[in-house]
Every structure is written in structure tokens, then in C-alpha cells.
Design a protein around this motif. Structure first.
Motif, PDB file in Angstrom:
ATOM      1  N   GLY A  89      34.070 -29.062   6.423  1.00 25.84           N
ATOM      2  CA  GLY A  89      32.986 -28.098   6.415  1.00 25.84           C
ATOM      3  C   GLY A  89      32.455 -27.897   5.005  1.00 25.84           C
ATOM      4  N   GLY A  90      31.283 -27.344   4.913  1.00 21.43           N
ATOM      5  CA  GLY A  90      30.691 -27.107   3.600  1.00 21.43           C
ATOM      6  C   GLY A  90      29.469 -26.227   3.713  1.00 21.43           C
ATOM      7  N   ASN A  91      28.596 -26.337   2.734  1.00 21.74           N
ATOM      8  CA  ASN A  91      27.333 -25.597   2.778  1.00 21.74           C
ATOM      9  C   ASN A  91      26.203 -26.451   2.240  1.00 21.74           C
ATOM     10  N   SER A  92      26.246 -27.760   2.530  1.00 20.33           N
ATOM     11  CA  SER A  92      25.121 -28.615   2.154  1.00 20.33           C
ATOM     12  C   SER A  92      23.935 -28.261   3.053  1.00 20.33           C
ATOM     13  N   GLY A  93      22.750 -28.483   2.558  1.00 21.05           N
ATOM     14  CA  GLY A  93      21.528 -28.105   3.272  1.00 21.05           C
ATOM     15  C   GLY A  93      20.972 -26.825   2.700  1.00 21.05           C
TER      16      GLY A  93
END
Length: 130
Positions: A96-100
Motif C-alpha cells: 500500500g502507499g499514497n501514490s497518485g
């Protein structure tokens, strides 16, 4: 389509970037699209390139021929798959991440965005031919 944001209890942060837990496939299938090179920040003006789209960021799209569904997983920090890979249900997709640009906004990260699309849009509609 069905869309869901699944939020994480814990993420590791490095500057603006987040690294969340392992994300696993809901359905088996074949990877039909993936991108892991998103670069940007909050909003379209800060997008530098890459990703499945500026808003989706890093992600993967898996097609399950048995159910004729596409599952899309967006905002990932890293991916473990490539186009053409076969995926069993439960296979690790990435982290998971917070790209975008949407997930990079303050208070909008800490989740994976999941979308499920039916490849046969007429399956659930009734029609009468006159």
C-alpha cells in the motif's frame, strides 16, 4: 463498477510518501496493466509523470476470465507483479502507499483504492426483443 477505499491501521512515512501493508489479490487472473513509476505530489500541477494515471498513481489491473471481472488496485508504493503474470487469489500484489495526486493530499492517504468491473455489462440487465 464497485469501488472501495480500504484504510490502513499503520503506514511508514518518508517525507510525503507512505508505505503501507502488503496488498493481496481478491481474485485469480492475469495482470493486464501495471505501472510503478508515478512521480508527483498534491494536485495535477505537481504531477511529473508515470503511474496508471495522475490520480491513480502506481497500480495494477487483473482480469479474471472465469468471472469476467477486472480488479484494479491503486495508490500502491511498490508492485510485485508485471503484465502477463498469472495471479492466484491471495497472491501478493505489492505494498500500500499514497501514490497518485488524490492520495497524496494531506489526510487522503493511508488506503488502497480497489475497483471491480464486470467485463460483461449486459449480464445483469433484462431486455426484451420485439
Amino acid at each position: 463498477p464497485y469501488a472501495l477505499d480500504v484504510f490502513f491501521f499503520h503506514v511508514e512515512r518518508s517525507g510525503e510518501a507512505e508505505r503501507g501493508p502488503t496488498i493481496r489479490a481478491l481474485y485469480p487472473g492475469i495482470v493486464v496493466a501495471w505501472e510503478a513509476d508515478w512521480s508527483g505530489g498534491q494536485g495535477i500541477s505537481t504531477w511529473k509523470g508515470g503511474g496508471l494515471s495522475p490520480a491513480a498513481g502506481n497500480g495494477v489491473v487483473i482480469f479474471d476470465p472465469a468471472t469476467r471481472r477486472y480488479c484494479s488496485y491503486f495508490h500502491l508504493s511498490s508492485l510485485a507483479l508485471r503484465t502477463g503474470d498469472y495471479v492466484a487469489a491471495g497472491t501478493t500484489i505489492g505494498r500500500g502507499g499514497n501514490s497518485g495526486m488524490n492520495a497524496r493530499k494531506k489526510g487522503h492517504g493511508e488506503h488502497v483504492h480497489l475497483e471491480i468491473f464486470d467485463a460483461n455489462p449486459y449480464r445483469h440487465t433484462r431486455s426484451t426483443i420485439f
